[in-house]
Design a protein around this motif. Structure first.
Motif, PDB file in Angstrom:
ATOM      1  N   PHE A 169     -25.261  -7.823   3.251  1.00 40.88           N
ATOM      2  CA  PHE A 169     -23.888  -8.677   3.677  1.00 40.88           C
ATOM      3  C   PHE A 169     -23.149  -7.612   4.786  1.00 40.88           C
ATOM      4  O   PHE A 169     -23.559  -6.592   5.752  1.00 40.88           O
ATOM      5  CB  PHE A 169     -22.750  -8.414   1.668  1.00 40.88           C
ATOM      6  N   GLU A 170     -22.369  -8.783   5.166  1.00 39.05           N
ATOM      7  CA  GLU A 170     -21.772  -8.708   6.321  1.00 39.05           C
ATOM      8  C   GLU A 170     -20.011  -8.670   6.380  1.00 39.05           C
ATOM      9  O   GLU A 170     -19.231  -9.174   5.597  1.00 39.05           O
ATOM     10  CB  GLU A 170     -22.263  -9.756   7.436  1.00 39.05           C
ATOM     11  N   VAL A 171     -19.879  -7.860   7.185  1.00 45.39           N
ATOM     12  CA  VAL A 171     -17.636  -8.010   7.397  1.00 45.39           C
ATOM     13  C   VAL A 171     -17.517  -8.422   8.127  1.00 45.39           C
ATOM     14  O   VAL A 171     -17.396  -7.637   8.871  1.00 45.39           O
ATOM     15  CB  VAL A 171     -17.109  -6.406   6.557  1.00 45.39           C
ATOM     16  N   GLU A 172     -16.815  -9.292   7.996  1.00 45.04           N
ATOM     17  CA  GLU A 172     -16.107  -9.935   9.294  1.00 45.04           C
ATOM     18  C   GLU A 172     -14.723  -9.283   9.877  1.00 45.04           C
ATOM     19  O   GLU A 172     -14.676  -8.506   9.106  1.00 45.04           O
ATOM     20  CB  GLU A 172     -16.230 -11.578   9.068  1.00 45.04           C
ATOM     21  N   ALA A 173     -15.174  -9.246  11.139  1.00 41.85           N
ATOM     22  CA  ALA A 173     -13.312  -8.714  11.805  1.00 41.85           C
ATOM     23  C   ALA A 173     -12.794  -8.754  11.185  1.00 41.85           C
ATOM     24  O   ALA A 173     -11.455  -7.936  11.172  1.00 41.85           O
ATOM     25  CB  ALA A 173     -13.689  -9.051  13.987  1.00 41.85           C
ATOM     26  N   ASP A 174     -12.487 -10.324  10.460  1.00 44.43           N
ATOM     27  CA  ASP A 174     -11.532 -11.180   9.630  1.00 44.43           C
ATOM     28  C   ASP A 174     -11.141 -10.433   8.890  1.00 44.43           C
ATOM     29  O   ASP A 174     -10.024 -10.584   7.947  1.00 44.43           O
ATOM     30  CB  ASP A 174     -11.117 -12.437  10.319  1.00 44.43           C
ATOM     31  N   GLY A 175     -12.335  -9.285   8.046  1.00 41.77           N
ATOM     32  CA  GLY A 175     -12.119  -8.824   6.723  1.00 41.77           C
ATOM     33  C   GLY A 175     -12.736  -9.508   5.219  1.00 41.77           C
ATOM     34  O   GLY A 175     -13.125  -8.919   4.617  1.00 41.77           O
ATOM     35  N   TRP A 176     -13.398 -10.518   5.862  1.00 44.33           N
ATOM     36  CA  TRP A 176     -13.807 -11.386   4.617  1.00 44.33           C
ATOM     37  C   TRP A 176     -15.675 -10.522   4.771  1.00 44.33           C
ATOM     38  O   TRP A 176     -15.882 -10.628   5.747  1.00 44.33           O
ATOM     39  CB  TRP A 176     -13.624 -12.845   5.151  1.00 44.33           C
ATOM     40  N   ILE A 177     -15.581 -10.984   3.994  1.00 45.66           N
ATOM     41  CA  ILE A 177     -17.762 -10.845   3.529  1.00 45.66           C
ATOM     42  C   ILE A 177     -18.560 -11.838   3.404  1.00 45.66           C
ATOM     43  O   ILE A 177     -17.796 -12.616   2.236  1.00 45.66           O
ATOM     44  CB  ILE A 177     -17.111  -9.483   2.157  1.00 45.66           C
ATOM     45  N   LYS A 178     -19.571 -11.539   3.811  1.00 45.31           N
ATOM     46  CA  LYS A 178     -20.264 -13.416   3.831  1.00 45.31           C
ATOM     47  C   LYS A 178     -21.579 -12.266   3.665  1.00 45.31           C
ATOM     48  O   LYS A 178     -21.848 -11.455   3.886  1.00 45.31           O
ATOM     49  CB  LYS A 178     -20.156 -13.875   4.918  1.00 45.31           C
ATOM     50  N   GLN A 179     -22.360 -13.196   2.661  1.00 45.30           N
ATOM     51  CA  GLN A 179     -23.533 -13.265   2.644  1.00 45.30           C
ATOM     52  C   GLN A 179     -24.555 -13.135   3.768  1.00 45.30           C
ATOM     53  O   GLN A 179     -24.735 -14.081   3.662  1.00 45.30           O
ATOM     54  CB  GLN A 179     -24.504 -13.422   0.982  1.00 45.30           C
ATOM     55  N   VAL A 180     -25.766 -12.273   3.899  1.00 50.52           N
ATOM     56  CA  VAL A 180     -26.567 -12.617   4.641  1.00 50.52           C
ATOM     57  C   VAL A 180     -28.351 -12.325   4.279  1.00 50.52           C
ATOM     58  O   VAL A 180     -28.188 -12.106   3.342  1.00 50.52           O
ATOM     59  CB  VAL A 180     -26.507 -11.167   5.552  1.00 50.52           C
ATOM     60  N   PRO A 181     -28.928 -13.656   4.622  1.00 53.54           N
ATOM     61  CA  PRO A 181     -29.772 -13.693   4.010  1.00 53.54           C
ATOM     62  C   PRO A 181     -31.152 -12.762   4.699  1.00 53.54           C
ATOM     63  O   PRO A 181     -30.620 -12.317   5.868  1.00 53.54           O
ATOM     64  CB  PRO A 181     -30.222 -15.253   4.274  1.00 53.54           C
ATOM     65  N   PRO A 182     -31.383 -11.412   4.116  1.00 49.83           N
ATOM     66  CA  PRO A 182     -32.775 -10.903   4.702  1.00 49.83           C
ATOM     67  C   PRO A 182     -33.707 -11.227   5.485  1.00 49.83           C
ATOM     68  O   PRO A 182     -34.599 -12.167   5.313  1.00 49.83           O
ATOM     69  CB  PRO A 182     -33.344 -10.076   3.569  1.00 49.83           C
ATOM     70  N   GLU A 183     -33.758 -10.900   6.464  1.00 49.93           N
ATOM     71  CA  GLU A 183     -34.625 -10.808   7.175  1.00 49.93           C
ATOM     72  C   GLU A 183     -36.289 -10.086   6.419  1.00 49.93           C
ATOM     73  O   GLU A 183     -37.084 -11.197   7.390  1.00 49.93           O
ATOM     74  CB  GLU A 183     -34.522 -10.084   8.954  1.00 49.93           C
ATOM     75  N   ASN A 184     -36.247  -9.103   6.030  1.00 52.26           N
ATOM     76  CA  ASN A 184     -37.654  -9.013   5.701  1.00 52.26           C
ATOM     77  C   ASN A 184     -37.336  -9.342   3.921  1.00 52.26           C
ATOM     78  O   ASN A 184     -36.162  -8.751   3.718  1.00 52.26           O
ATOM     79  CB  ASN A 184     -38.111  -7.387   5.541  1.00 52.26           C
ATOM     80  N   GLU A 185     -38.624  -9.480   3.328  1.00 51.60           N
ATOM     81  CA  GLU A 185     -38.112  -9.893   1.484  1.00 51.60           C
ATOM     82  C   GLU A 185     -38.368  -8.078   0.544  1.00 51.60           C
ATOM     83  O   GLU A 185     -38.350  -8.416  -0.304  1.00 51.60           O
ATOM     84  CB  GLU A 185     -39.167 -10.793   1.489  1.00 51.60           C
ATOM     85  N   THR A 186     -38.482  -6.727   1.890  1.00 48.75           N
ATOM     86  CA  THR A 186     -39.104  -6.142   1.005  1.00 48.75           C
ATOM     87  C   THR A 186     -37.966  -4.694   2.203  1.00 48.75           C
ATOM     88  O   THR A 186     -37.310  -5.207   3.536  1.00 48.75           O
ATOM     89  CB  THR A 186     -40.072  -5.175   0.831  1.00 48.75           C
ATOM     90  N   CYS A 187     -37.780  -3.403   1.814  1.00 47.25           N
ATOM     91  CA  CYS A 187     -36.836  -3.074   2.493  1.00 47.25           C
ATOM     92  C   CYS A 187     -37.833  -2.035   3.045  1.00 47.25           C
ATOM     93  O   CYS A 187     -38.808  -1.979   3.093  1.00 47.25           O
ATOM     94  CB  CYS A 187     -35.775  -1.892   1.469  1.00 47.25           C
ATOM     95  N   GLU A 188     -37.577  -1.202   4.524  1.00 48.37           N
ATOM     96  CA  GLU A 188     -38.363   0.152   5.035  1.00 48.37           C
ATOM     97  C   GLU A 188     -38.305   0.885   4.177  1.00 48.37           C
ATOM     98  O   GLU A 188     -39.534   2.035   5.489  1.00 48.37           O
ATOM     99  CB  GLU A 188     -37.920  -0.249   6.460  1.00 48.37           C
ATOM    100  N   ILE A 189     -38.047   1.205   2.905  1.00 53.10           N
ATOM    101  CA  ILE A 189     -38.356   2.653   2.741  1.00 53.10           C
ATOM    102  C   ILE A 189     -39.026   2.444   1.628  1.00 53.10           C
ATOM    103  O   ILE A 189     -39.280   1.922   0.609  1.00 53.10           O
ATOM    104  CB  ILE A 189     -36.564   2.856   2.038  1.00 53.10           C
ATOM    105  N   GLY A 190     -39.037   3.901   1.396  1.00 48.91           N
ATOM    106  CA  GLY A 190     -40.798   3.829   0.105  1.00 48.91           C
ATOM    107  C   GLY A 190     -40.275   4.924  -1.044  1.00 48.91           C
ATOM    108  O   GLY A 190     -38.912   4.962  -0.934  1.00 48.91           O
TER     109      GLY A 190
END
Length: 190
Positions: A169-190
């Protein structure tokens, strides 16, 4: 005559309560099959729940900070914390975070300024922050995301060793929060 009737009635009411060994094996086999089928699905469901829970907790704290900033007409900060009383300097959000009103503008948490502390999410959860929220998220009295070079902040929540999709999710400059679809379907961590 009466006594013979009782004997017959007792014999008629007598029945076996136990199961044979074969019946017990069939019951155990059925239970084992149900458990084997349901466990993989429940593990994925539990991982998704833990990710959603961490995301909800973080969003709740950001929304609380924004509302408190407007209500108090003061800057309110959300920062990573491992003890619930001070901000971490390493930008690691995995250990929990605090919301505090920075009325004196020194950027540190005093007991009187503490609004709420949030405990660490599940031990396998990792939280990466970037942009205006990398080290902290501060909200001005107008509810805007304040005092950073970047205009927006992003949070990525992952579970180590899981194939579950990350939560972003992203916190915009006006303080609002919006969901963001993931670019990758998995995380880069192990």
């Amino acid at each position: 005559m009466h006594s013979s009737r009782n004997k017959k009635g007792n014999k008629a009411r007598h029945f076996v309560l136990g199961l044979s060994a074969l019946e017990m094996l069939i019951v155990f086999a059925a239970i084992a099959i149900v458990v084997l089928i349901s466990v993989p699905g429940s593990t994925q469901l539990l991982e998704k729940y833990r990710l959603k829970s961490a995301e909800s907790s973080l969003i709740k704290s950001l929304e609380l900070a924004r509302m408190e900033a407007q209500k108090r007409s003061s800057t309110v900060i959300v920062c990573p914390s491992s003890n619930g009383h001070s901000c971490r300097r390493d930008n690691n959000w995995d250990h929990g975070w605090v919301v505090f009103s920075d009325g004196n503008g020194n950027g540190t948490v005093q007991d009187i300024e503490l609004v709420e502390s949030f405990p660490a999410p599940h031990e396998r959860i990792t939280i990466e922050a970037a942009g205006a929220t990398k080290s902290r998220a501060s909200f001005t009295s107008t509810g805007l995301l304040g005092d950073h070079d970047a205009m927006t902040g992003q949070f990525t929540i992952c579970m180590k060793g899981s194939s579950a999709a990350p939560r972003l999710f992203e916190v915009e400059a006006d303080g609002w929060i919006k969901q963001v679809p993931p670019e990758n379907e998995t995380c880069e961590i192990g």
